[in-house]
Design an enzyme around this catalytic site. Structure first.
Site, PDB file in Angstrom:
ATOM      1  N   GLU A 150       0.819  -1.220   0.000  1.00 24.38           N
ATOM      2  CA  GLU A 150       0.000   0.000   0.000  1.00 24.38           C
ATOM      3  C   GLU A 150       0.850   1.266   0.000  1.00 24.38           C
ATOM      4  O   GLU A 150       0.437   2.307  -0.511  1.00 24.38           O
ATOM      5  CB  GLU A 150      -0.967   0.013   1.190  1.00 24.38           C
ATOM      6  CG  GLU A 150      -2.119  -0.988   1.078  1.00 24.38           C
ATOM      7  CD  GLU A 150      -1.749  -2.369   1.590  1.00 24.38           C
ATOM      8  OE1 GLU A 150      -0.563  -2.600   1.942  1.00 24.38           O
ATOM      9  OE2 GLU A 150      -2.646  -3.240   1.640  1.00 24.38           O
ATOM     10  N   PHE A 187     -11.592  -7.346  14.098  1.00 23.16           N
ATOM     11  CA  PHE A 187     -10.512  -7.820  13.228  1.00 23.16           C
ATOM     12  C   PHE A 187     -10.184  -6.759  12.170  1.00 23.16           C
ATOM     13  O   PHE A 187     -11.072  -6.249  11.515  1.00 23.16           O
ATOM     14  CB  PHE A 187     -10.910  -9.136  12.554  1.00 23.16           C
ATOM     15  CG  PHE A 187      -9.854  -9.633  11.592  1.00 23.16           C
ATOM     16  CD1 PHE A 187      -8.590  -9.977  12.040  1.00 23.16           C
ATOM     17  CD2 PHE A 187     -10.119  -9.722  10.234  1.00 23.16           C
ATOM     18  CE1 PHE A 187      -7.601 -10.400  11.164  1.00 23.16           C
ATOM     19  CE2 PHE A 187      -9.142 -10.153   9.350  1.00 23.16           C
ATOM     20  CZ  PHE A 187      -7.886 -10.499   9.815  1.00 23.16           C
ATOM     21  N   GLN A 188      -8.928  -6.439  12.053  1.00 24.35           N
ATOM     22  CA  GLN A 188      -8.435  -5.429  11.110  1.00 24.35           C
ATOM     23  C   GLN A 188      -9.067  -4.066  11.301  1.00 24.35           C
ATOM     24  O   GLN A 188      -9.299  -3.341  10.342  1.00 24.35           O
ATOM     25  CB  GLN A 188      -8.580  -5.917   9.657  1.00 24.35           C
ATOM     26  CG  GLN A 188      -7.666  -7.101   9.373  1.00 24.35           C
ATOM     27  CD  GLN A 188      -7.476  -7.396   7.903  1.00 24.35           C
ATOM     28  OE1 GLN A 188      -8.380  -7.208   7.104  1.00 24.35           O
ATOM     29  NE2 GLN A 188      -6.292  -7.882   7.562  1.00 24.35           N
ATOM     30  N   LYS A 227     -17.743  -0.943   6.014  1.00 20.89           N
ATOM     31  CA  LYS A 227     -18.119  -2.005   5.079  1.00 20.89           C
ATOM     32  C   LYS A 227     -19.636  -2.044   4.855  1.00 20.89           C
ATOM     33  O   LYS A 227     -20.101  -2.221   3.726  1.00 20.89           O
ATOM     34  CB  LYS A 227     -17.615  -3.356   5.602  1.00 20.89           C
ATOM     35  CG  LYS A 227     -17.832  -4.489   4.613  1.00 20.89           C
ATOM     36  CD  LYS A 227     -17.100  -5.765   5.002  1.00 20.89           C
ATOM     37  CE  LYS A 227     -17.263  -6.817   3.909  1.00 20.89           C
ATOM     38  NZ  LYS A 227     -16.493  -8.039   4.178  1.00 20.89           N
ATOM     39  N   MET A 271      23.870   9.072   2.803  1.00 22.84           N
ATOM     40  CA  MET A 271      23.699  10.375   3.451  1.00 22.84           C
ATOM     41  C   MET A 271      23.976  10.271   4.944  1.00 22.84           C
ATOM     42  O   MET A 271      24.574  11.182   5.536  1.00 22.84           O
ATOM     43  CB  MET A 271      22.279  10.900   3.207  1.00 22.84           C
ATOM     44  CG  MET A 271      22.046  12.288   3.743  1.00 22.84           C
ATOM     45  SD  MET A 271      23.232  13.487   3.078  1.00 22.84           S
ATOM     46  CE  MET A 271      22.297  14.140   1.704  1.00 22.84           C
TER      47      MET A 271
HETATM   48  C1  LIG Z   1      12.009   5.741   5.665  1.00 22.44           C
HETATM   49  C2  LIG Z   1      13.284   6.412   6.056  1.00 22.44           C
HETATM   50  N1  LIG Z   1      14.111   5.818   6.957  1.00 22.44           N
HETATM   51  C3  LIG Z   1      15.277   6.404   7.287  1.00 22.44           C
HETATM   52  C4  LIG Z   1      15.646   7.593   6.748  1.00 22.44           C
HETATM   53  C5  LIG Z   1      16.969   8.261   7.143  1.00 22.44           C
HETATM   54  N2  LIG Z   1      17.843   8.352   5.959  1.00 22.44           N
HETATM   55  C6  LIG Z   1      17.958   9.464   5.209  1.00 22.44           C
HETATM   56  S1  LIG Z   1      18.950   9.283   3.879  1.00 22.44           S
HETATM   57  C7  LIG Z   1      19.298   7.683   4.301  1.00 22.44           C
HETATM   58  C8  LIG Z   1      20.209   6.857   3.473  1.00 22.44           C
HETATM   59  C9  LIG Z   1      19.652   6.551   2.137  1.00 22.44           C
HETATM   60  O1  LIG Z   1      20.462   5.555   1.563  1.00 22.44           O
HETATM   61  P1  LIG Z   1      20.449   5.301   0.013  1.00 22.44           P
HETATM   62  O2  LIG Z   1      19.075   5.091  -0.470  1.00 22.44           O
HETATM   63  O3  LIG Z   1      21.436   4.242  -0.312  1.00 22.44           O
HETATM   64  O4  LIG Z   1      20.898   6.718  -0.566  1.00 22.44           O
HETATM   65  P2  LIG Z   1      22.355   7.407  -0.561  1.00 22.44           P
HETATM   66  O5  LIG Z   1      22.325   8.437   0.536  1.00 22.44           O
HETATM   67  O6  LIG Z   1      23.368   6.349  -0.327  1.00 22.44           O
HETATM   68  O7  LIG Z   1      22.455   8.046  -1.902  1.00 22.44           O
HETATM   69  C10 LIG Z   1      18.615   7.331   5.475  1.00 22.44           C
HETATM   70  C11 LIG Z   1      18.729   6.014   6.151  1.00 22.44           C
HETATM   71  C12 LIG Z   1      14.728   8.188   5.839  1.00 22.44           C
HETATM   72  N3  LIG Z   1      14.971   9.365   5.265  1.00 22.44           N
HETATM   73  N4  LIG Z   1      13.588   7.553   5.502  1.00 22.44           N
END
Ligand SMILES: Cc1ncc(C[n+]2csc(CCOP(=O)(O)OP(=O)(O)O)c2C)c(N)n1
Ligand SMILES: [Mg+2]
Length: 593
Positions: A66, A128-129, A178, A491
């Site tokens: 979803e 449920f749900q 529902k 990042m």
């Molecule tokens: C759902 C979610 N969980 C955690 C984060 C924290 N976060 C921000 S950037 C990042 C790393 C992203 O890794 P990747 O997709 O490999 O991108 P890169 O920075 O390596 O280009 C994380 C864990 C987030 N933004 N969203």
């Protein structure tokens, strides 16, 4: 691009008919002109899936999660300017929509999420749900509805689309029990909306416009700070006219990339944490900020108290709650950006007064020349991710849509792809949702089947929602994915490099061991998988991907793990302390010179 729904209303002849609530729902969606719904069925929403099966107007796209349905609806909405629609069952189906709903709320994306709810008699019994999805989404929807009477369905759907797409756009949830879907009702179309308190102000106050024009004429260092609201108002052409009429420099936020052409000499780049020196410098040294459809987000302002210390502020936004929320507005203007900008142009054209910005341009052009965006290449011949972006931009061109995930790759996509057209960069700005790119690209491609759609994703993000590649392959949605595979949650790793003494706690995804092997994974999903590891192969692989238009293509760009996003304003610090590389700061002009 406009979010008006009037044309679809006008086509509808009045009608009255007996049918079930579920049939009324599908009929209402058809009348609203909906052609695509993304979703997954389940017990509570099942009655709605039955008449959906017969609809020749509404195409239901069966996603694999979803969350994918919600982001696909967002991608569709952002690429078309129309309302995106997603559907899920009660409980876990509905809670899986929470992230995309929050995402759409933060980025003002018009979507309608339709969820099944347990039968009205069971609501509140931990059936449920059962999940109280209207309660859960209260703070992350523009509005939400819980329907238990089938007679309310058609009217509520019209109201939901109206609220989602007018004023400041945003997500609206419609939760339907529902029994309301199963019961018989009389369907009337068009219904009469009952939204007495909802009247968004679109027409700006003329006195405020005159005040703004006066400040513009008096200023010596003005800057047009342009956000996502300008494109949402369909005002990119008016913005250009205003910029050229006044000769004021323009900066475009992450949500506004493409709203003003990157190639335009008045464009200063993107502001903020990873903005250009020219854009950040323009803000910091300005004496007048004209904020249009922006919200002075912390990623743009940096440390708020030291943000643009000498600037007066004109702030125009359709949402009065944004004005003076973070930074005091000397001239607040509530209104639709298209009307605000048009009115400003009118007042400025009618007056003789013009600002003299020659000295300002000397300073800004100096920044542009001295501090262009750049990046490090690697002596071992490995691939720099920024180079991939530059080549992708050049080969796929400015007519393509680019849909990014969240992380370093998102920032490189914002910096190194050249945007010339409004709305062609789609990403998760406010919430920063990893996993956004693949489903959002799918939605964008379904909304704009004639356009090339490139997802630019990270290896971390990709592993959150890549199952929608199955949906893309089966539904004939040939998106292209540039997977920037640095083997890391890059990042976060960058912050560990800079602020945590290179202690890389839990950021190594170990993709160097090819777990998963992204090429094989693509193939397992019925897509084409390609790999590129060296700069000399980049052009050929992008060209090959551009030639494949029958199935999705995943290109695994294996890049150096130490590439960093620069410039950077460290979180919580002043924009004045922007670094162009580690321990390297630009030299500012003295503002009193
Ligand atoms: C759902 C979610 N969980 C955690 C984060 C924290 N976060 C921000 S950037 C990042 C790393 C992203 O890794 P990747 O997709 O490999 O991108 P890169 O920075 O390596 O280009 C994380 C864990 C987030 N933004 N969203
Ligand atoms: Mg990564």
């Amino acid at each position: 691009m406009s979010l008006s729904l009037e044309s679809s209303h006008a086509r509808n002849e009045p009608m009255t008919e007996r049918m079930t609530g579920a049939q009324a729902l599908v009929r209402a969606l058809e009348h609203m002109g909906v052609d695509t719904v993304f979703g997954i069925p389940g017990g509570a929403i099942l009655p709605a899936y039955d008449p959906l099966y017969d609809s020749t107007k509404v195409r239901h796209v069966l996603v694999r999660h979803e969350q994918g349905a919600g982001h696909a609806a967002e991608g569709y909405a952002q690429a078309t300017g129309r309302v995106g629609v997603c559907m899920a069952t009660s409980g876990p189906g509905a809670t899986n929509l929470v992230t995309p709903i929050a995402d759409a709320y933060m980025d003002s994306v018009p979507i309608v999420a339709i969820t099944g709810q347990v039968a009205s008699g069971a609501i509140g019994t931990d059936a449920f749900q059962e999940a109280d999805i209207s309660g859960i989404t209260m703070p992350i929807t523009k509005h939400n509805f819980l329907i238990t009477n089938p007679a309310d369905i058609a009217r509520t759907i019209m109201e939901a689309f109206h609220i989602a797409s007018t004023g400041r756009p945003g997500p609206v949830l419609v939760d339907i029990s529902k029994d309301a879907l199963q019961a018989e009702t009389t369907f009337h179309w068009p219904p009469t909306m009952q939204l007495p308190g909802y009247r968004p102000v679109t027409k700006p106050h003329s006195k405020q416009i005159r005040e703004a024009a006066k400040l513009i004429a008096e200023s010596r260092r003005p800057v047009l700070y342009v956000g996502g609201g300008v494109h949402k108002a369909g005002a990119a052409a008016e913005l250009r006219q205003l910029a050229e009429l006044t000769n004021i420099p323009v900066i475009t936020t992450l949500m506004a990339r493409g709203t003003f052409p990157d190639s335009h000499p008045q464009h200063m780049g993107m502001p903020g944490m990873h903005g250009s020196v020219s854009a950040v410098g323009a803000l910091q040294q300005s004496d007048l900020i004209i904020g249009l459809g922006v919200r002075f987000d912390d990623r743009v302002t940096g440390h708020l108290a030291s943000f643009a210390p000498h600037a007066k502020v004109v702030h125009a936004d359709i949402d009065p709650a944004e004005i003076s929320k973070n930074r005091h507005a000397d001239v607040p203007i509530v209104g639709d950006c298209k009307e605000v900008i048009s009115d400003l142009i009118g007042v400025i054209q009618a007056s003789e007064a013009r600002g003299d910005y020659a000295d300002w341009w000397t300073i800004l052009n100096g920044y542009k020349k001295t501090y262009p965006l750049g990046y490090e290449t690697f002596a071992d011949g490995s691939l720099a991710p920024q180079y991939v972006m530059e080549r992708l931009s050049s080969i796929a061109g400015p007519e393509a849509y680019y849909v990014a995930g969240v992380g370093q790759h998102q920032m490189w996509a914002a910096q190194f792809v050249g945007y010339e057209n409004p709305g062609t960069f789609i990403n998760s700005g406010g919430l920063g949702t990893m996993g956004f790119a693949i489903p959002a690209a799918m939605g964008a491609k379904m909304g704009r089947p004639e356009s090339t759609v490139w997802a630019i994703d990270g290896d971390g993000c990709f592993q959150m929602t890549n199952q929608e590649l199955a949906t893309c392959a089966l539904e004939g949605v040939p998106i292209k994915i540039a997977l920037i595979n640095n083997g890391n949650l890059g990042m976060v790793r960058q912050w560990q490099t800079l602020f945590y003494d290179q202690r890389y706690s839990n950021t190594d995804l170990q993709t160097t061991r090819r777990i998963p092997d992204f090429v094989k994974l693509a193939e397992a999903y019925g897509c084409v998988g390609l790999r590129c590891e060296r700069p000399e192969d980049v052009d050929a692989v992008i060209k090959k991907a551009m030639e494949i238009n029958d199935v999705p293509v995943v290109v695994d760009f294996v890049v150096h793990q130490d590439a960093m996003v620069w410039p950077m304003v460290a979180a919580g610090t002043s924009n004045d302390d922007i670094k162009i590389a580690r321990d390297m700061a630009p030299k500012w002009e003295n503002e009193d010179d």
